[in-house]
Enzyme design. Structure first.
Site, mmCIF file in Angstrom:
data_model
loop_
_atom_site.group_PDB
_atom_site.id
_atom_site.type_symbol
_atom_site.label_atom_id
_atom_site.label_comp_id
_atom_site.label_asym_id
_atom_site.label_seq_id
_atom_site.Cartn_x
_atom_site.Cartn_y
_atom_site.Cartn_z
ATOM 1 C CB THR A 142 -0.967 0.012 1.203
ATOM 2 O OG1 THR A 142 -0.239 -0.140 2.412
ATOM 3 C CG2 THR A 142 -1.993 -1.102 1.081
ATOM 4 C CB THR A 179 -1.756 -2.027 8.435
ATOM 5 O OG1 THR A 179 -2.565 -1.174 9.144
ATOM 6 C CG2 THR A 179 -2.385 -2.313 7.086
ATOM 7 C CG ASN A 388 -0.286 7.981 8.342
ATOM 8 O OD1 ASN A 388 -0.964 7.091 7.861
ATOM 9 N ND2 ASN A 388 0.959 7.799 8.747
ATOM 10 C CB THR A 393 -6.645 13.488 -0.222
ATOM 11 O OG1 THR A 393 -5.314 13.556 0.283
ATOM 12 C CG2 THR A 393 -7.633 13.836 0.857
#
Lengths: 393, 393
Positions: A142, A179, A388, A393
């Site tokens: 990611t 994560t 973060n 966005t």
């Protein structure tokens, strides 16, 4: 590199921005023993709930994983989507639904784009003929900046086998699973009950001793599939083979765990934090983790400031028993504080030099007992905030 | 504003950079009842250790406080310096040594510049004739950007009294006392035993429900001196006077606590986080604090991103009992998540509008019980990193 009996595939399903792999598949030619640990977060993503249910019997045959969307906080629709994803893959592979595990990582709270996944599953299944483990490593990224892979080779009664793994990390990295997704495969045959045990131990000594930001995610999953395609007699506990397997497995996981810290969001430093002399190993870990999670310590690392006082303060509030007049602190081999106070001479200048390195060690000796623990962390930089603040966005 | 029987003074002792007040004094004309709470950190600064010892008997007459140097992690020399500071002040005032409390805030691990303090004490004592509480508020600032003061007036059996307080905060702000100093004075006469109780309660409901960065410092101190100069009959528990006093005291502390959050290092947002429907008030606070301390939540606040998923994830790992299918979340009065999933329509757009405000509220309803708690926090910005990366340079 070939791990017998496993094939891999990854495609662009347009879940992430265009041009990036975001849907991947692992297939074992026959059902494999599986062991897994999942997030301790009470808010669990749909794929975690589904895979927890399906790994309970100790076997599986395939894993489908997407990045770009966590399928977390998505309620009944999320469960339906996770089940449909697994069913599409199972149908494509001609195996039972229950043999397919599902994993997701990415933004929380949005439904999976199922139309895109439906379109992507056929090419995903077809791609198994030519995919590699490296494709899988790329597809689960990611905000990671590099793919993470580790491989070790062993022998069981003369028969060679491979343990390989991939992981993704970046943010929300904290013990008890972050994560963090980590998928290991081995062609070794391993006693299934012992696999659970050795895998849990290896996780405790790798992914559970790292911290980037102290947040525990809704999707963390670490699992291993052992399909026995190497042809060895299943490895059982208490044998030389089991000792070697455990060691190699730990090496794979620790390598991945350290790479996750190195690639922590915005990280510019990789710091090994060791606490010795604690009343117990558990208290040593508690103290080391308090240091690893302190925003003030981590910003000082970023500022290359040998701010030993903040480190002692973090040890002080960790909950571990501490006598402040006994504390000693080292940056690499430079003793900067002893008996709780600053050491004179050039200790401060030499410590500052250590802080300018990209990787260094902090050692705090509590001088109370024999407890010790090492954990790994990164610094807290402008880029952590930037990444973060702007994530969605 | 006049608080009977108290005088104040502040001078430049050159402990901080030139041109800033950094040494201050409170004197009560006669011995005052005192109540105090101190850091829970096991590494305690020398002035904390000394003042803890001296407030045990419930009385004191003066407080000397410096900023620019925490006198923490300074061992035996630190204790000697704290004692010498108090002795110099006691001699200047002509009162017993034991009646003088000492407090320090600033950099950890450096010895107090005693030569400068010795020079500064005579003008400090002389200044009592003209100093104000505002001077004290200014003198205890470190990275604070504005002085923090609060005043309330009450009456006990018709006799007016004043409760006034000052505080400093900025970094290391976390329950159980942060790098936080707060000094309250009142001319009311208060039953000393009850003062301890009401002051502890007021701290629990103010300074212990705020968080800037989750770090607990070595120097935190909150104390109140009640000298009875107002001339009222001492306020005793269970009376209308005690109810009013408790309420006013809480208002003073909560006003200061909120100002500390507003002035958190690099803070651009002030966020009130309320958890309702928890199994207990304690679990509600646990969940609210997990949200308040999450780096991921706080960076999202900074990014003005209505990232409700991160908030639910923080609630999930808080340790509080949670049923993810019951969770509801509001930004101000905008319901964005219900039954654990996103609400449709324009909820997301309206939430984003809320996040663009400078102050807003987050409310999470667990819908399990009657437990509730509210805490206050700030966002995590580039400037937080900048301030703390460069703090000692």
């Amino acid at each position: 590199m070939n791990i017998k009996g496993f094939t891999f595939s990854a495609v662009e399903a347009a879940i992430k921005k265009p041009g990036r792999l975001d849907l991947a598949l692992i297939l074992s030619e026959k059902p494999a023993a599986v062991a897994a640990v999942y997030t301790t977060n009470r808010v669990k993503a749909a794929p975690v709930l589904l895979s927890m249910e399906r790994t309970r019997n100790g076997h599986c045959q395939a894993l489908v994983v997407n990045s770009g969307n966590a399928n977390a906080c998505t309620g009944g629709q999320g469960m339906d989507d996770a089940r449909e994803t697994s069913r599409l893959v199972a149908e494509g592979l001609g195996i039972p639904d229950e043999a397919v595990l599902v994993s997701s990582t990415g933004v929380i709270g949005q439904n999976l784009p199922m139309e895109r996944i439906r379109r992507a599953v056929p090419p995903l299944v077809e791609g198994l003929s030519e995919g590699t483990l490296a494709d899988l490593a790329a597809a689960i990224m990611t905000t990671d900046t590099f793919p993470k892979m580790a491989v070790r080779e062993g022998k069981a009664a003369g028969i060679p086998y491979v343990i390989a793994g991939v992981a993704k990390g970046a943010g929300m990295i904290m013990p008890n699973m972050a994560t963090m997704l980590a998928f290991m495969v081995t062609d070794a045959a391993v006693d299934p009950a012992w696999l659970q045990q050795v895998f849990r131990d290896a996780n405790d000594a790798s992914f559970n001793i790292i911290s980037v930001d102290g947040d525990t995610s809704t999707n963390d999953t670490s699992l291993i599939m052992a399909n026995g395609a190497a042809g060895n007699i299943p490895i059982r506990p208490g044998t030389p083979e089991s000792a070697q397997f455990a060691e190699l497995l730990h090496e794979v996981l620790l390598t991945l765990a350290k790479d996750i810290v190195r690639d922590g969001e915005g990280a510019t430093k990789f710091v090994e934090i060791t606490v010795t002399g604690a009343v117990s190993n558990a208290e040593a870990k508690q103290a080391a983790m308090a240091v690893a999670n302190s925003c003030l310590v981590k910003t000082a690392f970023f500022g290359q400031d040998a701010n030993w006082g903040r480190i002692l303060a973090a040890v002080g509030y960790s909950g571990a028993r501490v006598d402040q007049d006994r504390l000693a602190l080292r940056f690499d081999d430079v003793l900067i504080a002893q008996d709780g106070v600053l050491v004179g001479g050039d200790a401060e200048a030499r410590s500052t030099a250590v802080l300018h390195k990209k990787e260094f060690a902090v050692t705090v000796d509590l001088r109370l007992g024999d407890g010790r623990a090492t954990v790994y962390t990164s610094d807290l930089s402008y880029d952590y905030v930037k990444i973060n603040a702007d994530y969605r966005t």
